[in-house]
Design a protein around this motif. Structure first.
Motif: not given
Length: 168
Positions: A79-85, A130-134, A162-167
């Protein structure tokens, strides 16, 4: 190194993690995949060996420490959001001296690795974009590091939200 990757490296199911043995296998396969990535950058793209090695090391840190070791997820189904996390939370909390020079190198490697995977049809091209964007949100990550160092009292909760990590 051969330009043709073995089937074990192109089969996404080989990177699924449900138990410790799967995690060990995924970690080993990731090491092999990164060697192909590095060799491909040098042999096919004419990249300088030091640069190629730096990109592979950056991707390695993200993949083996965070995606496989911490999240226990399949790197070919990322999931590209993982990069941001990772960059906006996990790296900052888990690194003794988080800094933008190191984080920038890691993100550069992640971006190059997923672009390479997409080029070899092992990862969706739109997701790689999307990964590149993050990976490119360096100002955001710089601010997150600065805010982390400035936390006082019980400010960690607000910083984390402000930038949570699931779990967590």
């Amino acid at each position: 190194m051969s330009h043709k990757m073995p089937q074990t490296l192109t089969d996404p199911s080989r990177f699924d993690i449900t138990c410790l043995e799967d995690e060990i296998r995924a970690d080993q396969l990731t090491g092999e995949l990164l060697k192909h990535f590095c060799s491909s950058l040098i042999e096919q793209n004419g990249e300088d060996p030091l640069t190629a090695g730096s990109l592979a090391r950056g991707a390695d840190h993200f993949l083996r420490e965070f995606i496989i070791g911490d999240r226990r997820e399949n790197l070919l189904k990322l999931d590209p959001e993982r990069v941001r996390q990772f960059a906006g939370n996990w790296y900052i909390v888990k690194t003794l001296e988080p800094n933008m020079a190191e984080l920038g190198d890691i993100l550069e490697g992640v971006e190059a690795f997923y672009a390479w995977l997409a080029e070899h049809r092992l990862f969706d091209g739109k997701l790689a974009e999307e990964i590149a964007g993050h990976c490119g949100q360096l100002d955001f990550y710089r601010e997150r590091i600065e805010q982390f160092w400035a936390i006082e009292g019980d400010g960690y909760l607000a910083w984390n939200q402000a930038c949570p990590l699931p779990g967590q």
